[in-house]
Design an enzyme around this catalytic site. Structure first.
Site, mmCIF file in Angstrom:
data_model
loop_
_atom_site.group_PDB
_atom_site.id
_atom_site.type_symbol
_atom_site.label_atom_id
_atom_site.label_comp_id
_atom_site.label_asym_id
_atom_site.label_seq_id
_atom_site.Cartn_x
_atom_site.Cartn_y
_atom_site.Cartn_z
ATOM 1 N N GLY A 167 18.628 0.511 7.008
ATOM 2 C CA GLY A 167 20.004 0.978 6.850
ATOM 3 C C GLY A 167 20.435 2.078 7.796
ATOM 4 O O GLY A 167 21.284 2.896 7.448
ATOM 5 N N ASP A 188 25.628 -16.119 14.443
ATOM 6 C CA ASP A 188 25.809 -15.178 15.560
ATOM 7 C C ASP A 188 26.758 -15.697 16.642
ATOM 8 O O ASP A 188 26.553 -15.430 17.833
ATOM 9 C CB ASP A 188 24.450 -14.832 16.204
ATOM 10 C CG ASP A 188 23.489 -14.198 15.211
ATOM 11 O OD1 ASP A 188 23.960 -13.516 14.284
ATOM 12 O OD2 ASP A 188 22.267 -14.401 15.356
ATOM 13 N N SER A 248 25.904 -6.308 19.952
ATOM 14 C CA SER A 248 27.245 -6.896 19.854
ATOM 15 C C SER A 248 27.743 -6.803 18.419
ATOM 16 O O SER A 248 26.981 -7.057 17.485
ATOM 17 C CB SER A 248 27.226 -8.386 20.222
ATOM 18 O OG SER A 248 26.598 -8.605 21.460
ATOM 19 N N HIS A 304 24.703 -7.517 15.898
ATOM 20 C CA HIS A 304 23.541 -8.313 16.324
ATOM 21 C C HIS A 304 22.915 -7.619 17.537
ATOM 22 O O HIS A 304 23.625 -7.214 18.461
ATOM 23 C CB HIS A 304 23.992 -9.730 16.687
ATOM 24 C CG HIS A 304 22.845 -10.611 17.073
ATOM 25 N ND1 HIS A 304 21.986 -11.134 16.140
ATOM 26 C CD2 HIS A 304 22.406 -11.032 18.282
ATOM 27 C CE1 HIS A 304 21.065 -11.858 16.769
ATOM 28 N NE2 HIS A 304 21.299 -11.804 18.059
ATOM 29 N N LYS A 323 19.224 0.524 18.869
ATOM 30 C CA LYS A 323 19.813 1.030 17.617
ATOM 31 C C LYS A 323 20.703 2.254 17.866
ATOM 32 O O LYS A 323 21.752 2.402 17.245
ATOM 33 C CB LYS A 323 18.719 1.369 16.606
ATOM 34 C CG LYS A 323 18.287 0.147 15.811
ATOM 35 C CD LYS A 323 17.719 0.529 14.464
ATOM 36 C CE LYS A 323 17.131 -0.698 13.792
ATOM 37 N NZ LYS A 323 16.582 -0.389 12.472
ATOM 38 N N ASN A 345 29.656 -8.541 11.824
ATOM 39 C CA ASN A 345 28.202 -8.399 11.860
ATOM 40 C C ASN A 345 27.822 -7.667 13.137
ATOM 41 O O ASN A 345 28.535 -7.713 14.134
ATOM 42 C CB ASN A 345 27.547 -9.792 11.859
ATOM 43 C CG ASN A 345 26.028 -9.703 11.882
ATOM 44 O OD1 ASN A 345 25.437 -8.869 11.186
ATOM 45 N ND2 ASN A 345 25.390 -10.546 12.677
ATOM 46 N N ARG A 356 19.855 -12.349 5.505
ATOM 47 C CA ARG A 356 20.008 -13.663 4.884
ATOM 48 C C ARG A 356 21.129 -14.402 5.605
ATOM 49 O O ARG A 356 22.168 -13.802 5.904
ATOM 50 C CB ARG A 356 20.466 -13.506 3.418
ATOM 51 C CG ARG A 356 19.449 -12.953 2.508
ATOM 52 C CD ARG A 356 18.544 -14.000 1.937
ATOM 53 N NE ARG A 356 19.225 -15.010 1.136
ATOM 54 C CZ ARG A 356 18.694 -16.195 0.840
ATOM 55 N NH1 ARG A 356 17.508 -16.515 1.318
ATOM 56 N NH2 ARG A 356 19.343 -17.047 0.087
ATOM 57 N N ILE A 357 20.925 -15.671 5.841
ATOM 58 C CA ILE A 357 22.019 -16.470 6.392
ATOM 59 C C ILE A 357 22.999 -16.752 5.257
ATOM 60 O O ILE A 357 22.591 -17.126 4.158
ATOM 61 C CB ILE A 357 21.463 -17.772 7.001
ATOM 62 C CG1 ILE A 357 20.678 -17.415 8.259
ATOM 63 C CG2 ILE A 357 22.591 -18.753 7.309
ATOM 64 C CD1 ILE A 357 20.039 -18.581 8.956
ATOM 65 N N LEU A 358 24.271 -16.513 5.513
ATOM 66 C CA LEU A 358 25.283 -16.746 4.484
ATOM 67 C C LEU A 358 25.824 -18.167 4.601
ATOM 68 O O LEU A 358 26.010 -18.680 5.709
ATOM 69 C CB LEU A 358 26.431 -15.736 4.637
ATOM 70 C CG LEU A 358 26.062 -14.284 4.310
ATOM 71 C CD1 LEU A 358 27.147 -13.332 4.803
ATOM 72 C CD2 LEU A 358 25.840 -14.094 2.812
HETATM 73 C C1 GAR Z 1 19.834 -3.803 13.567
HETATM 74 O O1 GAR Z 1 19.226 -3.666 14.811
HETATM 75 C C2 GAR Z 1 20.757 -5.001 13.572
HETATM 76 O O2 GAR Z 1 21.369 -5.233 14.800
HETATM 77 C C3 GAR Z 1 19.791 -6.111 13.241
HETATM 78 O O3 GAR Z 1 18.962 -5.572 12.260
HETATM 79 C C4 GAR Z 1 18.832 -4.169 12.478
HETATM 80 C C5 GAR Z 1 19.104 -3.457 11.182
HETATM 81 O O4 GAR Z 1 18.700 -2.141 11.263
HETATM 82 N N1 GAR Z 1 20.487 -7.248 12.766
HETATM 83 C C6 GAR Z 1 20.082 -8.500 12.984
HETATM 84 O O5 GAR Z 1 19.066 -8.770 13.597
HETATM 85 C C7 GAR Z 1 20.992 -9.557 12.402
HETATM 86 N N2 GAR Z 1 20.613 -10.843 12.875
HETATM 87 P P1 GAR Z 1 19.168 -1.049 10.234
HETATM 88 O O6 GAR Z 1 18.791 -1.546 8.840
HETATM 89 O O7 GAR Z 1 18.413 0.175 10.635
HETATM 90 O O8 GAR Z 1 20.631 -0.887 10.385
#
Ligand code: GAR
Length: 312
Positions: free
Chosen positions: A7, A139, A130, A103, A165, A101, A85-87
Site C-alpha cells: 500500500g 492493462d 502508467s 501499472h 515506486k 489503475n 486480482r483481475i476484475l
Molecule cells: C505497484 O508497483 C503497482 O504499480 C503494481 O503493484 C505495486 C503495488 O505496490 N501494480 C501492478 O502490478 C498491477 N498489475 P504498493 O502496494 O506499494 O502500492
C-alpha cells in the site's frame, strides 16, 4: 481504493488527499487480502476499510461483494493501487470511465506481471509507470499519464521496482486529481460540448454575448446552444438548449432540479440550462439535447437528411 499489498501507492494517494485544496478524498480502502499491509495503514489513518478474501469464491461473486462495498461507501471513482486480482467484465463495465489503475511499466509495453524483469532483459533504457483507465482487457485502457524511469547499469528487478515506486507516488496523486477534477473544469467541459455540437451537420461556433455559442451554418444560421460558465451569479457551468417552451422548461426543472435550471434572460424564451459541473453528468443526455435543439432550428434540407439516415 482497491489494494492487495503493502500500500505505498495508497499511502501516497492518501497523504496527497490531505493537503489543502486536494481534489479527492478516500472514502474506503478495500482488499481481497485481509492481511494486506495497506489495510492496517488505512485503519491507522482513520480511513474506513473492507476486506474479503477471494479464496474459495467465484470471481463474479467476489467482484460483486467488492462492488457493493464500494457503492455503500459513496465513492464516485475507484482507484486500483496494487490490486492483484483481475476484475471481471461486470464490475469493470459498471465503473467504466471511473476506474483507474497504476501499472509498473510504460504501457503499452509489458502488460501483466514481471514488468521490471522484462524491461531489464530486453535491454530497455527506461522502465516506468502508467496510470490508465480500466477496461475489460488487462492493462489496456486509455493511458492518462506516465513517468519514465532510467534503468541503471546493475539494476535488478527489485532495485528498479523501488525507483519506479517513487515515480508512481508522484504520478498517481497528480493524475487522479486531474481526472476527478476535470468534470468541474470549464475548459474541459467546453471542449466536450464543442465536440458534440460541432459534430452536428453544418454546425459552427460563434461568440454570442461574449460566450461560445453554436449555430447552424450559413448566413441565416440560428443558435442552438450556448456555453455558459457561471454567468449571472449562478455556480453552474452549463450548456443552454432550446425546449419547446415554458411548460416543458418548468417541467424539466421540477422533475430533475440537479440537472436543469432556468437561465437568466434565455430562460424567458424557453432555453433550458443543463448543468455540467456535477457528479455523474450524463453526456448522452447532453448529446440528446444538443441534437434536439439543433433539429429545432436547422433548415429543413438538413433535418430531412438526418431523418432519412435515422430511418436507414
Ligand atoms: C505497484 O508497483 C503497482 O504499480 C503494481 O503493484 C505495486 C503495488 O505496490 N501494480 C501492478 O502490478 C498491477 N498489475 P504498493 O502496494 O506499494 O502500492
Amino acid at each position: 481504493m482497491l489494494v492487495s499489498g503493502t500500500g505505498t501507492n495508497m499511502a501516497a494517494l492518501l497523504y496527497a488527499s490531505r493537503l489543502p485544496g486536494a481534489a479527492y478524498e478516500i472514502v474506503l480502502v478495500a482488499s481481497n487480502d485481509p492481511q494486506a499491509g495497506a489495510l492496517a495503514l488505512a485503519e491507522a489513518e482513520g480511513v474506513p476499510t473492507f476486506a474479503l478474501s477471494h479464496k474459495g469464491m467465484d470471481r463474479a461473486d467476489h467482484d460483486a461483494a467488492m462492488d457493493a462495498a464500494i457503492r455503500e461507501s459513496g465513492a464516485e471513482f475507484v482507484a486500483l493501487a496494487g490490486y492483484m486480482r483481475i476484475l471481471g467484465d461486470e464490475i469493470v463495465g459498471r465503473w467504466a470511465g471511473r476506474m483507474l489503475n497504476i501499472h509498473p511499466s510504460l504501457l503499452p509495453l509489458y502488460t501483466g506481471l514481471e514488468t521490471h524483469k522484462r524491461a531489464i532483459e530486453a535491454g530497455d533504457s527506461h522502465g516506468g509507470a502508467s496510470v490508465h483507465l480500466v477496461i475489460p482487457e488487462l492493462d489496456s485502457g486509455e493511458v492518462l499519464g506516465q513517468v519514465r524511469v532510467a534503468i541503471q547499469p546493475g539494476d535488478t528487478p527489485a532495485t528498479l521496482a523501488e525507483r519506479v515506486k517513487l515515480a508512481e507516488h508522484q504520478l498517481y496523486p497528480r493524475i487522479l486529481s486531474d481526472y476527478v477534477s476535470r468534470g468541474y473544469d470549464a475548459d474541459y467541459l467546453y471542449a466536450r460540448v464543442a465536440e458534440l455540437a460541432l459534430a452536428l451537420p453544418e454546425a459552427e461556433e460563434k461568440i454570442s454575448h461574449g460566450s461560445p455559442g453554436f449555430r447552424t451554418g450559413g448566413k441565416s444560421g440560428k443558435f442552438f446552444a450556448h456555453f455558459s460558465d457561471q454567468h449571472h451569479g449562478v455556480p453552474h457551468i452549463s450548456v443552454l438548449a432550446k425546449t419547446s417552451g415554458q411548460d416543458e422548461l418548468l417541467d424539466l426543472i421540477e422533475r430533475d432540479p440537479d440537472t436543469f435550471y432556468k437561465p437568466a434572460y434565455y430562460g424567458a424564451s424557453g432555453w433550458v440550462g443543463i448543468i455540467l459541473n456535477r457528479p455523474g453528468c450524463d453526456w448522452d443526455q447532453v448529446a440528446h439535447w444538443l441534437e434536439r435543439s439543433w433539429a429545432s432550428v436547422a433548415p429543413k434540407r438538413l433535418t430531412k437528411l438526418r431523418d432519412a439516415a435515422a430511418e436507414f
